[in-house]
Design an enzyme around this catalytic site. Sequence first.
Site, PDB file in Angstrom:
ATOM      1  N   SER A   1       0.925  -1.341   0.061  1.00 12.71           N
ATOM      2  CA  SER A   1      -0.007  -0.051   0.135  1.00 12.71           C
ATOM      3  C   SER A   1       0.850   1.319   0.083  1.00 12.71           C
ATOM      4  O   SER A   1       2.041   1.374   0.361  1.00 12.71           O
ATOM      5  CB  SER A   1      -0.926   0.043   1.111  1.00 12.71           C
ATOM      6  OG  SER A   1      -1.623   1.205   1.347  1.00 12.71           O
TER       7      SER A   1
ATOM      8  N   TYR B   1      -3.161  -0.654  10.345  1.00  9.54           N
ATOM      9  CA  TYR B   1      -3.219  -1.306   8.853  1.00  9.54           C
ATOM     10  C   TYR B   1      -1.876  -0.668   8.299  1.00  9.54           C
ATOM     11  O   TYR B   1      -1.178  -1.504   7.866  1.00  9.54           O
ATOM     12  CB  TYR B   1      -4.343  -0.346   8.277  1.00  9.54           C
ATOM     13  CG  TYR B   1      -4.286  -0.578   6.926  1.00  9.54           C
ATOM     14  CD1 TYR B   1      -4.708  -1.853   6.103  1.00  9.54           C
ATOM     15  CD2 TYR B   1      -3.697   0.381   5.961  1.00  9.54           C
ATOM     16  CE1 TYR B   1      -4.637  -1.983   4.685  1.00  9.54           C
ATOM     17  CE2 TYR B   1      -3.905   0.319   4.671  1.00  9.54           C
ATOM     18  CZ  TYR B   1      -4.429  -0.819   3.911  1.00  9.54           C
ATOM     19  OH  TYR B   1      -4.300  -1.206   2.657  1.00  9.54           O
TER      20      TYR B   1
END
Length: 677
Positions: free
Chosen positions: A554, A567
């Site tokens: 990400s 996350y």
Amino acid sequence: MPVTASELIARSNRLGSDPKNTNFAGGNTSAKGTATDPVTGESIDLMWVKGSGGDLGTLGTDGLATLRLDRLRALVNVYPGVDREDEMVPAFDYCRHGIGGATPSIDTAMHGLVDAAHIDHLHPDSGIAIAASADGEALTRAIFGDRVAWVPWRRPGFELGLDIAAIKEANPQTIGCILGGHGITAWGDTSDECEARSLEIIDTAAEYITQHGKADPFGPELAGYGPLPVAERRAKAAALAPVIRGLASHDRPMVGHFTDADVVLDFLSHEAHARLAALGTSCPDHFLRTKVRPMVLGLPADAFVEDCIARLKELHEAYRDDYQAYYDAHATAESPAIRGADPAIVLVPGVGMFSFGANKQTARVAAEFYINAINVMRGAESLSTYSPISDAEKFRIEYWALEEAKLQRMPRPKSHATRVAFVTGAASGIGKAIATRLAAEGACVVIADLDLEKAQAAAAELGSTDVAIGVAANVSDPAAVRAAMDEAVLAFGGVDLIVNNAGLSLSKPLLETTEADWDLQHAVMAKGSFLVSQAAARVMIAQEMGGDVVYIASKNSVFAGPNNIAYSATKADQAHQVRLLAVELGEFGIKVNGINPDGVVRGSGIFAGGWGANRAKTYGIEEDKLGEFYAQRTILKREVLPEHVANAVAVITGPDMTHTTGLHLPVDAGVAAAFLR
């Protein structure tokens, strides 16, 4: 379409859909009739015949070749003789009527020259068992009397058509013939009569074998060679499959197939299996798919996996030497170059059969053909002695100039052909887009997801199980990961490309993030990626074929955003796994790279599961405006979609990026704060 041709399609589909009658893509059928010539308005005699490469069970009008019968039969007047009979095949094109249609096959002469309105040429196990028996001619008389003729082995072609035509003319009472080492041919005045006669020959031969055959055609059982218990043999098959696939891919990459069908296990458990396997298959359709003979692991069923692997590697060297000797013994200056010396069929007593091909369908069909060959051996040994055609004749078929021309007409392989991809979290969102793209590029795809039903549904959207399968995979559970990887290996022979995509996100600030939140996200993404990469690496190293590991990380792995401590931390963990594994696995030819997407809202399972609402709240916007918001903060002002991530995976694992590893590829439309430094 004339009624005659319609009847032919229906008859072909009925015959071809029953495996007792013929094998996949094996045999051909024809019908003769009249039609009006659109140029002259006159009535002309035509023949409709299954074209080259088609399958009877699924034959449609586009699979038929249509020829003028007068021109086809006139070729007899210019036939230069058996030494030059291959020249007749291109001549068939000058006999074609109309436009389109399939390419006429080598068997066109058989159908055109034999004086019968309807003809079936088939490859039934029962018929080939008689055709491949040492006493085939005598057995034909004993079983059929003068109702069915015997035709000695001759390679398919114009001369064989002349042979059969002459035999039928001299024996008007016959309904068909047994072709030595090959199959059967039947004829009739009507389509129904021809079909009935084909079935009569097939069923009569099968019944005779049942009533008169030996109870133990493969000899006594071999102690220690019987089937292992189901769970044990499938575990052993999964352990051996990557090694065997690597051996079978020495010359070029192959996709694998595994079967532990009862007929295979029974064959391997009896004394005669080694002798019969060494003789090879007989019917041309069989050995073109399975190679001249299989490689057989001559060890008991309970032999240790390590011992099996060592022996397989020894056998592989010997097999390659033997195949080279076979080629050298029969090749001429005009022969095509050797096409590879690796086995297409590998038999492991107590475990089953591994088969290989350029794609899953080819590998699966090769297994089906070898099962046909086992059935033929059983029938022949029941009544007589199995006696296939000679290696010299097999070579003439395998390295036939016409067969080589057919291979040269095959389309160029797609970028990911022969590759097996294992994509986690692939039932929806980014993972599904990746699986879809890789399948479109020719890969076999394993869709691994926590939800088995959704995984199987997503796989079904991509095509048959020759293209994709769905498996259950809780990536945080080591046993579940191993089981899913074993399923992939047994389905396709091994694994070449892993995409660690499974993930979830809980958008919370530090003080609201619980220990359970932290553990859950790290278990799925950090630990899950580690477990999947570890299981995949074991397979890839055993294959010795290199491979690709891709992490869908990400932008958050390098960019500090608000309210997502768990996350972003686990994404940073994944990002560093890329670097660590790139260094460690490079010596095995395994590339490891990462993709850093950002703001993939549409089609995302993570965003639909609540993450989108939380991120929208964080930024003070409506949730349905989130994609637009993310796009506006990028340099390119473009929204990122699942397909864009899939494109990056296809490129980084494709043939143009063979020297890139340890890379993190941004797919974020340009987020300056996430530029890699």
